[in-house]
Design a protein around this motif. Structure first.
Motif, PDB file in Angstrom:
ATOM      1  N   GLY A 271       0.821  -1.225   0.000  1.00  0.00           N
ATOM      2  CA  GLY A 271       0.000   0.000   0.000  1.00  0.00           C
ATOM      3  C   GLY A 271       0.846   1.262   0.000  1.00  0.00           C
ATOM      4  N   LEU A 272       2.006   1.227  -0.678  1.00  0.00           N
ATOM      5  CA  LEU A 272       2.915   2.376  -0.670  1.00  0.00           C
ATOM      6  C   LEU A 272       2.853   3.138  -1.994  1.00  0.00           C
ATOM      7  N   LEU A 273       2.989   4.451  -1.892  1.00  0.00           N
ATOM      8  CA  LEU A 273       3.097   5.285  -3.097  1.00  0.00           C
ATOM      9  C   LEU A 273       4.561   5.615  -3.318  1.00  0.00           C
ATOM     10  N   ILE A 274       4.987   5.560  -4.579  1.00  0.00           N
ATOM     11  CA  ILE A 274       6.395   5.840  -4.853  1.00  0.00           C
ATOM     12  C   ILE A 274       6.537   6.970  -5.887  1.00  0.00           C
ATOM     13  N   GLY A 275       7.707   7.621  -5.851  1.00  0.00           N
ATOM     14  CA  GLY A 275       7.986   8.702  -6.795  1.00  0.00           C
ATOM     15  C   GLY A 275       9.486   8.763  -7.040  1.00  0.00           C
ATOM     16  N   THR A 276       9.897   9.578  -8.011  1.00  0.00           N
ATOM     17  CA  THR A 276      11.332   9.671  -8.305  1.00  0.00           C
ATOM     18  C   THR A 276      11.768  11.137  -8.414  1.00  0.00           C
ATOM     19  N   ALA A 277      13.033  11.356  -8.050  1.00  0.00           N
ATOM     20  CA  ALA A 277      13.661  12.672  -8.226  1.00  0.00           C
ATOM     21  C   ALA A 277      14.915  12.391  -9.045  1.00  0.00           C
ATOM     22  N   GLU A 278      14.908  12.824 -10.302  1.00  0.00           N
ATOM     23  CA  GLU A 278      15.962  12.355 -11.214  1.00  0.00           C
ATOM     24  C   GLU A 278      16.773  13.491 -11.808  1.00  0.00           C
ATOM     25  N   SER A 279      18.083  13.349 -11.714  1.00  0.00           N
ATOM     26  CA  SER A 279      18.948  14.306 -12.401  1.00  0.00           C
ATOM     27  C   SER A 279      19.481  13.657 -13.681  1.00  0.00           C
ATOM     28  N   CYS A 280      20.537  12.842 -13.585  1.00  0.00           N
ATOM     29  CA  CYS A 280      21.184  12.354 -14.814  1.00  0.00           C
ATOM     30  C   CYS A 280      20.318  11.383 -15.616  1.00  0.00           C
ATOM     31  N   THR A 281      19.320  10.758 -15.008  1.00  0.00           N
ATOM     32  CA  THR A 281      18.477   9.817 -15.767  1.00  0.00           C
ATOM     33  C   THR A 281      17.314  10.540 -16.466  1.00  0.00           C
ATOM     34  N   GLY A 282      17.124  11.814 -16.162  1.00  0.00           N
ATOM     35  CA  GLY A 282      16.164  12.644 -16.906  1.00  0.00           C
ATOM     36  C   GLY A 282      14.751  12.077 -17.013  1.00  0.00           C
ATOM     37  N   GLY A 283      14.308  11.329 -16.035  1.00  0.00           N
ATOM     38  CA  GLY A 283      12.944  10.779 -16.078  1.00  0.00           C
ATOM     39  C   GLY A 283      12.874   9.334 -16.540  1.00  0.00           C
ATOM     40  N   SER A 284      14.047   8.738 -16.819  1.00  0.00           N
ATOM     41  CA  SER A 284      14.016   7.359 -17.354  1.00  0.00           C
ATOM     42  C   SER A 284      13.531   6.331 -16.325  1.00  0.00           C
ATOM     43  N   SER A 296      -0.450   3.501 -12.097  1.00  0.00           N
ATOM     44  CA  SER A 296      -1.007   4.665 -11.378  1.00  0.00           C
ATOM     45  C   SER A 296      -1.458   4.282  -9.969  1.00  0.00           C
ATOM     46  N   ALA A 297      -1.621   2.983  -9.697  1.00  0.00           N
ATOM     47  CA  ALA A 297      -2.031   2.553  -8.357  1.00  0.00           C
ATOM     48  C   ALA A 297      -0.941   2.803  -7.326  1.00  0.00           C
ATOM     49  N   TYR A 298       0.313   2.906  -7.759  1.00  0.00           N
ATOM     50  CA  TYR A 298       1.399   3.065  -6.770  1.00  0.00           C
ATOM     51  C   TYR A 298       2.427   4.128  -7.159  1.00  0.00           C
ATOM     52  N   PHE A 299       2.436   4.559  -8.429  1.00  0.00           N
ATOM     53  CA  PHE A 299       3.438   5.553  -8.845  1.00  0.00           C
ATOM     54  C   PHE A 299       2.764   6.917  -8.976  1.00  0.00           C
ATOM     55  N   LYS A 300       3.314   7.937  -8.261  1.00  0.00           N
ATOM     56  CA  LYS A 300       2.647   9.254  -8.297  1.00  0.00           C
ATOM     57  C   LYS A 300       3.285  10.221  -9.274  1.00  0.00           C
ATOM     58  N   GLY A 301       4.605  10.219  -9.363  1.00  0.00           N
ATOM     59  CA  GLY A 301       5.202  11.174 -10.287  1.00  0.00           C
ATOM     60  C   GLY A 301       6.686  11.311 -10.084  1.00  0.00           C
ATOM     61  N   SER A 302       7.251  12.244 -10.876  1.00  0.00           N
ATOM     62  CA  SER A 302       8.700  12.413 -10.862  1.00  0.00           C
ATOM     63  C   SER A 302       9.037  13.894 -10.968  1.00  0.00           C
ATOM     64  N   ILE A 303      10.110  14.268 -10.312  1.00  0.00           N
ATOM     65  CA  ILE A 303      10.646  15.617 -10.537  1.00  0.00           C
ATOM     66  C   ILE A 303      11.989  15.433 -11.230  1.00  0.00           C
ATOM     67  N   VAL A 304      12.068  15.928 -12.456  1.00  0.00           N
ATOM     68  CA  VAL A 304      13.348  15.854 -13.169  1.00  0.00           C
ATOM     69  C   VAL A 304      14.116  17.121 -12.792  1.00  0.00           C
ATOM     70  N   ALA A 305      15.084  16.952 -11.908  1.00  0.00           N
ATOM     71  CA  ALA A 305      15.819  18.101 -11.364  1.00  0.00           C
ATOM     72  C   ALA A 305      17.232  18.055 -11.923  1.00  0.00           C
ATOM     73  N   PRO A 342       7.727  14.724   0.525  1.00  0.00           N
ATOM     74  CA  PRO A 342       6.570  15.608   0.772  1.00  0.00           C
ATOM     75  C   PRO A 342       6.051  16.283  -0.502  1.00  0.00           C
ATOM     76  N   ARG A 343       6.966  16.649  -1.419  1.00  0.00           N
ATOM     77  CA  ARG A 343       6.500  17.387  -2.593  1.00  0.00           C
ATOM     78  C   ARG A 343       5.674  16.503  -3.521  1.00  0.00           C
ATOM     79  N   LEU A 344       6.031  15.258  -3.639  1.00  0.00           N
ATOM     80  CA  LEU A 344       5.249  14.356  -4.511  1.00  0.00           C
ATOM     81  C   LEU A 344       4.114  13.679  -3.734  1.00  0.00           C
ATOM     82  N   GLY A 345       4.161  13.794  -2.413  1.00  0.00           N
ATOM     83  CA  GLY A 345       3.123  13.149  -1.603  1.00  0.00           C
ATOM     84  C   GLY A 345       3.227  11.639  -1.660  1.00  0.00           C
ATOM     85  N   VAL A 346       4.484  11.123  -1.549  1.00  0.00           N
ATOM     86  CA  VAL A 346       4.691   9.668  -1.632  1.00  0.00           C
ATOM     87  C   VAL A 346       5.270   9.143  -0.323  1.00  0.00           C
ATOM     88  N   ASP A 347       5.287   7.823  -0.196  1.00  0.00           N
ATOM     89  CA  ASP A 347       5.869   7.195   0.997  1.00  0.00           C
ATOM     90  C   ASP A 347       7.348   6.913   0.802  1.00  0.00           C
TER      91      ASP A 347
END
Ligand code: ATP
Length: 414
Positions: A271-284, A296-305, A342-347
């Motif tokens: 029952g966990l939500l996951i997200g990514t913060a990606e620099s060199c992988t650019g969202g891969s 979509s049941a467990y993945f919320k989003g990504s910040i490509v930083a 906190p920003r993506l609202g994930v666990d």
């Protein structure tokens, strides 16, 4: 039983087209217990095709041919096949009727070239091509079987799946084939071979083992071939289970499962939500996770930083950390995880930052230095990778290594 594959087309020889037909046929024949003992490609000339057929039939009595069936002038396979089997071309009305119907539906005119396409070797059993106009042909005499298919990959696959595979399986009465695939990550094939050598030494002669290395992952495939299907299946499961338990947490799945599917299943079960913060992988990493239907049941989003400003503004990475440790550092990826949750609202979040290359390194941080962090609000684990200079390979490797770190974190194995 074995077979040979002959692919026809000048474009295969001059590099304009990659021979994906032979690779696909090899895999599908292997699945039904037919060993491909030779693959060759030849040009569109009559002499090329004759030499190719001679060579293929020298190796095997079953030859699969693709290409050269269309209406264009370089497509002379049918004429050559008729000559090769001492046969003649006769007009095939059913094929012509199909072509007329096919073109009528699309509002197009049938040309003389299409009519010419309907002359087939008399001995051939025609296989309808539901995806195009050129049908497949099955030609069999006392000692040889030839299956000729269109070159267009989707049409070739259609002919094989509709008829070819079933007929070939029927010819192959001597053996059954079963596979057991163990998917591993984070361990090389040499290390795997060392760990399981005693089990491999006990394998009976009708069970073969193969290591199929991918990027940061290795498939261990057991293949059983023989006549006693039930016995082979249970022996395969027994050896497969022994290897799986010996390799422990290095195994992320059995069968054709992928790492992102395993991660998705683990997140969903917990029952966990996951997200990514990606620099060199650019969202891969996000792309890999969202390639799974239902993610979509467990993945919320990504910040490509990618830029430092984005790391600071969107992920709240402190400027001090970036100044003192640099963007490619353990401290930065830890901070990226802390900001992403906190920003993506994930666990749980993955963060990566690295120098993908081919340039941009320094003596302290050479090209290929990558930091990965995975964690939740209580705990963060990190890994440093030292890869080489190939940018795309570094990105692909980092995606797999990050997903595997998340898998181990979710399994509480690290
Ligand atoms: P067509 O009606 O187009 O003439 P065909 O059966 O004669 O079909 P080809 O002319 O040999 O087949 O090839 C048709 C298309 O399929 C081309 O775009 C070619 O690049 C592609 N193709 C042919 N052989 C292969 C192959 N072995 N692997 C991948 N693509 C292939």
């Amino acid at each position: 039983m074995n077979a040979a594959i002959l692919t026809i087309g000048d474009e295969l020889l001059n590099g304009q087209t990659i021979d994906t037909n032979a690779a696909w046929l090899g895999r599908r024949l292997n699945d039904i217990g037919i060993t491909v003992i030779c693959k060759l490609s030849v040009g569109d000339q009559r002499s090329d095709i004759i030499a190719g057929l001679d060579s293929a039939f020298n190796q095997s009595s079953i030859v699969l041919v693709t290409g050269g069936l269309g209406p264009t002038h370089d497509d002379i396979t049918k004429k050559v096949l008729a000559e090769y089997f001492n046969d003649e071309l006769v007009f095939h009305q059913d094929t012509y009727d199909r072509i007329l119907g096919y073109f009528e539906k699309r509002g197009r005119q049938v040309t003389e070239a299409h009519r010419a396409q309907c002359f087939m070797p008399q001995k051939a059993r025609i296989i309808t091509n539901k995806k195009g106009t050129a049908p497949g042909m099955w030609i069999q005499d006392d000692s040889r079987v030839l299956l000729s298919m269109p070159g267009v990959p989707s049409e070739m696959k259609g002919v094989m799946e509709d008829v070819g595979l079933v007929r070939l399986r029927d010819l192959n009465t001597d053996s059954h084939v079963t596979h057991y695939i163990i998917q591993t990550a984070g361990i090389g094939e040499t290390m795997i071979a060392e760990r399981i050598s005693d089990i491999v030494n006990q394998l009976p002669p009708d069970i073969a083992l193969a290591y199929l290395p991918g990027i940061a992952s290795v498939k261990v495939r057991l293949t059983a071939k023989g006549q006693k299907a039930d016995w082979l299946r249970s022996a395969l499961v027994s050896y497969g289970s022994q290897i799986t338990s010996r390799l422990g947490t290095k195994v992320f799945g059995v069968g054709e499962t992928t790492l992102q599917e395993t991660v998705g299943r683990l997140a969903q079960n917990r029952g966990l939500l996951i997200g990514t913060a990606e620099s060199c992988t650019g969202g891969s990493i996000a792309r890999a996770l969202t390639s799974i239907a239902g993610s979509s049941a467990y993945f919320k989003g990504s910040i490509v930083a990618y830029a430092n400003e984005v790391k600071m503004q969107l992920l709240k990475v402190p400027k001090d950390i970036l100044n003192h440790h640099g963007a490619v550092s353990e401290e930065t990826v830890r901070s990226m995880v802390q900001g992403a949750i906190p920003r993506l609202g994930v666990d749980t979040a993955i963060a990566v930052s690295g120098i993908a290359g081919p340039s941009g390194g320094s003596p302290q941080k050479p090209v290929g230095t990558i930091w990965i962090a995975v964690g939740d609000r209580q705990r963060i684990v990190t890994r440093r990778l030292q890869l080489a200079k190939d940018r795309q390979l570094n990105i692909d490797y980092t995606v797999v290594a990050s997903l595997d770190l998340l898998r181990l974190f979710l399994e509480k194995a690290i």
